[in-house]
Write a protein that holds these residues in place. Sequence first.
Motif, PDB file in Angstrom:
ATOM      1  N   GLY A   5      94.036  39.634 -17.703  1.00 48.60           N
ATOM      2  CA  GLY A   5      94.259  39.869 -16.280  1.00 48.60           C
ATOM      3  C   GLY A   5      93.123  39.426 -15.380  1.00 48.60           C
ATOM      4  O   GLY A   5      93.271  39.344 -14.165  1.00 48.60           O
ATOM      5  N   GLU A   6      91.959  39.173 -15.953  1.00 45.16           N
ATOM      6  CA  GLU A   6      90.776  38.716 -15.186  1.00 45.16           C
ATOM      7  C   GLU A   6      90.793  37.205 -15.078  1.00 45.16           C
ATOM      8  O   GLU A   6      91.105  36.521 -16.066  1.00 45.16           O
ATOM      9  N   LEU A   7      90.428  36.682 -13.914  1.00 40.96           N
ATOM     10  CA  LEU A   7      90.324  35.225 -13.773  1.00 40.96           C
ATOM     11  C   LEU A   7      88.856  34.835 -13.980  1.00 40.96           C
ATOM     12  O   LEU A   7      87.983  35.238 -13.223  1.00 40.96           O
ATOM     13  N   VAL A   8      88.628  34.051 -15.026  1.00 37.97           N
ATOM     14  CA  VAL A   8      87.250  33.678 -15.373  1.00 37.97           C
ATOM     15  C   VAL A   8      87.110  32.163 -15.233  1.00 37.97           C
ATOM     16  O   VAL A   8      87.900  31.406 -15.795  1.00 37.97           O
ATOM     17  N   TYR A   9      86.101  31.744 -14.455  1.00 37.98           N
ATOM     18  CA  TYR A   9      85.827  30.298 -14.313  1.00 37.98           C
ATOM     19  C   TYR A   9      84.627  29.936 -15.173  1.00 37.98           C
ATOM     20  O   TYR A   9      83.613  30.634 -15.167  1.00 37.98           O
ATOM     21  N   GLU A  10      84.767  28.795 -15.878  1.00 42.16           N
ATOM     22  CA  GLU A  10      83.656  28.329 -16.700  1.00 42.16           C
ATOM     23  C   GLU A  10      83.468  26.829 -16.512  1.00 42.16           C
ATOM     24  O   GLU A  10      84.447  26.095 -16.293  1.00 42.16           O
ATOM     25  N   SER A  11      82.217  26.387 -16.643  1.00 41.27           N
ATOM     26  CA  SER A  11      81.974  24.943 -16.608  1.00 41.27           C
ATOM     27  C   SER A  11      82.361  24.353 -17.963  1.00 41.27           C
ATOM     28  O   SER A  11      82.099  24.962 -19.006  1.00 41.27           O
ATOM     29  N   VAL A  12      82.998  23.200 -17.947  1.00 43.77           N
ATOM     30  CA  VAL A  12      83.383  22.527 -19.204  1.00 43.77           C
ATOM     31  C   VAL A  12      83.150  21.025 -19.056  1.00 43.77           C
ATOM     32  O   VAL A  12      83.026  20.504 -17.951  1.00 43.77           O
ATOM     33  N   ASN A  13      83.111  20.352 -20.199  1.00 46.99           N
ATOM     34  CA  ASN A  13      82.990  18.892 -20.203  1.00 46.99           C
ATOM     35  C   ASN A  13      84.392  18.279 -20.200  1.00 46.99           C
ATOM     36  O   ASN A  13      85.094  18.315 -21.218  1.00 46.99           O
ATOM     37  N   ALA A  14      84.766  17.662 -19.078  1.00 46.53           N
ATOM     38  CA  ALA A  14      86.118  17.079 -18.990  1.00 46.53           C
ATOM     39  C   ALA A  14      86.309  15.922 -19.966  1.00 46.53           C
ATOM     40  O   ALA A  14      87.431  15.610 -20.339  1.00 46.53           O
ATOM     41  N   CYS A  15      85.198  15.300 -20.396  1.00 45.33           N
ATOM     42  CA  CYS A  15      85.326  14.125 -21.272  1.00 45.33           C
ATOM     43  C   CYS A  15      85.855  14.470 -22.646  1.00 45.33           C
ATOM     44  O   CYS A  15      86.442  13.620 -23.310  1.00 45.33           O
ATOM     45  N   ILE A  16      85.613  15.699 -23.117  1.00 44.69           N
ATOM     46  CA  ILE A  16      86.099  16.047 -24.453  1.00 44.69           C
ATOM     47  C   ILE A  16      87.098  17.206 -24.392  1.00 44.69           C
ATOM     48  O   ILE A  16      87.463  17.770 -25.425  1.00 44.69           O
ATOM     49  N   ARG A  17      87.514  17.540 -23.209  1.00 44.67           N
ATOM     50  CA  ARG A  17      88.521  18.596 -23.051  1.00 44.67           C
ATOM     51  C   ARG A  17      89.878  17.918 -22.968  1.00 44.67           C
ATOM     52  O   ARG A  17      90.077  17.008 -22.153  1.00 44.67           O
ATOM     53  N   PHE A  18      90.793  18.320 -23.813  1.00 44.12           N
ATOM     54  CA  PHE A  18      92.112  17.680 -23.780  1.00 44.12           C
ATOM     55  C   PHE A  18      92.990  18.336 -22.721  1.00 44.12           C
ATOM     56  O   PHE A  18      92.965  19.553 -22.532  1.00 44.12           O
ATOM     57  N   LEU A  19      93.789  17.479 -22.092  1.00 44.93           N
ATOM     58  CA  LEU A  19      94.706  17.954 -21.053  1.00 44.93           C
ATOM     59  C   LEU A  19      95.632  19.046 -21.594  1.00 44.93           C
ATOM     60  O   LEU A  19      95.930  20.026 -20.917  1.00 44.93           O
ATOM     61  N   GLY A  20      96.046  18.855 -22.851  1.00 49.26           N
ATOM     62  CA  GLY A  20      96.981  19.807 -23.461  1.00 49.26           C
ATOM     63  C   GLY A  20      96.424  21.204 -23.599  1.00 49.26           C
ATOM     64  O   GLY A  20      97.171  22.148 -23.854  1.00 49.26           O
ATOM     65  N   HIS A  37      93.318  26.870 -14.143  1.00 56.08           N
ATOM     66  CA  HIS A  37      92.971  26.312 -12.834  1.00 56.08           C
ATOM     67  C   HIS A  37      91.823  25.326 -13.031  1.00 56.08           C
ATOM     68  O   HIS A  37      90.721  25.735 -13.422  1.00 56.08           O
ATOM     69  N   VAL A  38      92.093  24.048 -12.796  1.00 56.32           N
ATOM     70  CA  VAL A  38      91.052  23.027 -12.927  1.00 56.32           C
ATOM     71  C   VAL A  38      90.443  22.786 -11.545  1.00 56.32           C
ATOM     72  O   VAL A  38      91.172  22.512 -10.576  1.00 56.32           O
ATOM     73  N   VAL A  39      89.117  22.904 -11.481  1.00 60.75           N
ATOM     74  CA  VAL A  39      88.432  22.743 -10.195  1.00 60.75           C
ATOM     75  C   VAL A  39      87.460  21.572 -10.316  1.00 60.75           C
ATOM     76  O   VAL A  39      86.536  21.615 -11.131  1.00 60.75           O
ATOM     77  N   LEU A  44      95.633  22.178 -10.202  1.00 56.94           N
ATOM     78  CA  LEU A  44      94.524  21.229 -10.037  1.00 56.94           C
ATOM     79  C   LEU A  44      94.006  21.391  -8.619  1.00 56.94           C
ATOM     80  O   LEU A  44      94.718  21.072  -7.654  1.00 56.94           O
ATOM     81  N   ASN A  45      92.785  21.908  -8.488  1.00 62.48           N
ATOM     82  CA  ASN A  45      92.249  22.281  -7.178  1.00 62.48           C
ATOM     83  C   ASN A  45      93.298  23.165  -6.487  1.00 62.48           C
ATOM     84  O   ASN A  45      93.603  24.214  -7.001  1.00 62.48           O
ATOM     85  N   GLY A  46      93.894  22.725  -5.378  1.00 55.76           N
ATOM     86  CA  GLY A  46      94.869  23.605  -4.728  1.00 55.76           C
ATOM     87  C   GLY A  46      96.318  23.257  -5.052  1.00 55.76           C
ATOM     88  O   GLY A  46      97.239  23.819  -4.442  1.00 55.76           O
ATOM     89  N   THR A  47      96.547  22.363  -6.001  1.00 57.72           N
ATOM     90  CA  THR A  47      97.909  21.849  -6.195  1.00 57.72           C
ATOM     91  C   THR A  47      98.483  22.195  -7.566  1.00 57.72           C
ATOM     92  O   THR A  47      97.850  21.881  -8.589  1.00 57.72           O
ATOM     93  N   PRO A  48      99.669  22.803  -7.612  1.00 57.65           N
ATOM     94  CA  PRO A  48     100.304  23.038  -8.922  1.00 57.65           C
ATOM     95  C   PRO A  48     100.759  21.707  -9.524  1.00 57.65           C
ATOM     96  O   PRO A  48     101.289  20.855  -8.815  1.00 57.65           O
ATOM     97  N   VAL A  49     100.524  21.543 -10.823  1.00 60.85           N
ATOM     98  CA  VAL A  49     100.894  20.290 -11.501  1.00 60.85           C
ATOM     99  C   VAL A  49     101.800  20.626 -12.685  1.00 60.85           C
ATOM    100  O   VAL A  49     101.536  21.571 -13.424  1.00 60.85           O
ATOM    101  N   THR A  50     102.844  19.852 -12.847  1.00 63.55           N
ATOM    102  CA  THR A  50     103.696  19.960 -14.025  1.00 63.55           C
ATOM    103  C   THR A  50     103.748  18.581 -14.665  1.00 63.55           C
ATOM    104  O   THR A  50     104.065  17.602 -13.993  1.00 63.55           O
ATOM    105  N   VAL A  95      86.931  25.290 -15.241  1.00 65.63           N
ATOM    106  CA  VAL A  95      88.281  25.684 -15.656  1.00 65.63           C
ATOM    107  C   VAL A  95      88.372  27.197 -15.539  1.00 65.63           C
ATOM    108  O   VAL A  95      87.545  27.926 -16.095  1.00 65.63           O
ATOM    109  N   GLY A  96      89.383  27.634 -14.786  1.00 65.46           N
ATOM    110  CA  GLY A  96      89.640  29.069 -14.631  1.00 65.46           C
ATOM    111  C   GLY A  96      90.806  29.455 -15.527  1.00 65.46           C
ATOM    112  O   GLY A  96      91.798  28.732 -15.607  1.00 65.46           O
ATOM    113  N   ARG A  97      90.646  30.576 -16.213  1.00 65.04           N
ATOM    114  CA  ARG A  97      91.687  31.011 -17.135  1.00 65.04           C
ATOM    115  C   ARG A  97      91.830  32.526 -17.018  1.00 65.04           C
ATOM    116  O   ARG A  97      90.842  33.216 -16.784  1.00 65.04           O
TER     117      ARG A  97
END
Length: 487
Positions: free
Chosen positions: A62-77, A83-85, A11-17, A56-58
Amino acid sequence: MKARSEIRFLLNGTPVTLADVRPDETLLDYLRLRQRLTGTKEGCAEGDCGACTVLVGRLRKGELVYESVNACIRFLGSLDACHVVTVEHLKRADGSLHPVQQALVDHHGSQCGFCTPGFVMSLYALWMREPQPTERAVERALQGNLCRCTGYEPIVRAALAASTYGDAASDPLATERAAVIAALEGMKDGARVESGSGRERLLIPADVDDFAAILEAEPKATIVAGATDVGLWVTKFMREIAPVVFIGGLDELRDIREDNGTIHIGAGVSYSDAFALLAKRIPQLGALIDRIGGEQVRNMGTIGGNIANGSPIGDTPPPLIALGATLTLRKGKARRTIPLEDFFIDYGKQDRAPGEFVEAVHVPVPDAASRFAVWKISKRRDEDITAVLGAFDIRITDGRVEAARIAYGGMAATPKRAKAVEAALAGKAWTQETVEAALSAYERDFQPISDMRASADYRMMVAKNLLRRFYLESTGGAANLSRYEAA
Ligand SMILES: Cc1cc2nc3c(=O)[nH]c(=O)nc-3n(C[C@H](O)[C@H](O)[C@H](O)COP(=O)(O)OP(=O)(O)OC[C@H]3O[C@@H](n4cnc5c(N)ncnc54)[C@H](O)[C@@H]3O)c2cc1C
Ligand code: FES
Ligand code: FES
């Protein structure tokens, strides 16, 4: 099988578990309520307004791809190994604004400011991908962001000027790329994620074979790919969806390739992923994708989900049916491939057995002898749901209709072929008279309903007019009709 119960992401610069993720917990709720990252706003909670846009970067091959997403309907799971920015990540150590933010300030791109973080994030994604965008690219990137007070012109001007405020190559997401890739690779341990029971049950398969095994064992589980439909079941309809299987991270389902004149699209391929190949090989489908949702929805939503949900107004089934696409379904190790049109049995009823899932759709590329067209009719050009969609694949040889496949959305309880109309055209001379005579067959094929999007009469009239349009365009009589559709 390796398994763990927690999900891990950056999450931004912080690993989250997180070990306590509810399967229906949205990213937006997590950010605002648990992390107090309130820069990300809640407007509509249904993917329409873009106020909740994050990146969201995924890792993809092997490539890191960032895409814009709607956090309101994106599930945490769905964020394991991502990488959430959020907009907070743009904050500079010296307190100065990010180039995209400064451009918005200088070009008066914000008034009340509620929509602004969402615009910033959409423009941030664009600036990194395409630092010097065309106006069309800016409009496309902002199709999923609504502003009630500023108006779009200053925002578009800011977007066009953003590159003069800073260099995307020196942005932290570019300079820290290697470190982020290493962190995400470390999180991808090939394990199944399984947690909770009852309403808390969440599963993330290790791979597609594991997905097949999970679904055989738990056939009532809700499959979540992009969540652009299922997200709304939760935020709008308050439905219980557990147990949930998140499949968005399964690389095997995200493959799109062409061989021997057929494009094979894995069930997890998003609209954005499919765009390049489809736009090149079947340009009419590229243009259609451009009309689906906004950029955030296209980054999340999948063609597999559009088919599997069985909606009569899903945009991709009619053109794929007209093209003669087939669908591969899988249960355990067993696969079957059926004509796509046979998948849709009735409203809310598809030919999918318990424990079975959609694995891929196979789309023949139309050859030079046939003419293919698809038109989506909706009240707005951008970000609107179809009232009527017509798709035509008609082969004319020596001035006669050799074969016709015509399919519609919005005209029946399922996406449906116009078989009586096809029969009325088959073998006839391709003339205005033939087309006019075939129009009466529409009543045999369809009895559309009236609803908030269109009346039954309007639907019928539009459906017929689309055949007329197809004829006019095919004979060069109305080549300039297309100029009324934005490129
Ligand atoms: C703002 C907004 C705008 C939209 N605009 C459009 C539009 O213009 N045109 C349009 O057609 N749609 C539109 N949609 C609807 C949606 O984006 C699409 O239907 C999308 O393709 C769904 O894909 P998904 O991956 O998000 O599906 P999900 O929401 O993840 O799933 C949808 C359904 O399919 C099932 N499913 C998913 N994958 C599989 C699989 N592999 N096997 C079996 N079942 C599966 C799920 O269980 C669920 O029943 C819009 C949605 C939003 C929120
Ligand atoms: S809050 Fe409107 S798109 Fe998410
Ligand atoms: S600035 Fe007020 S909604 Fe956009």
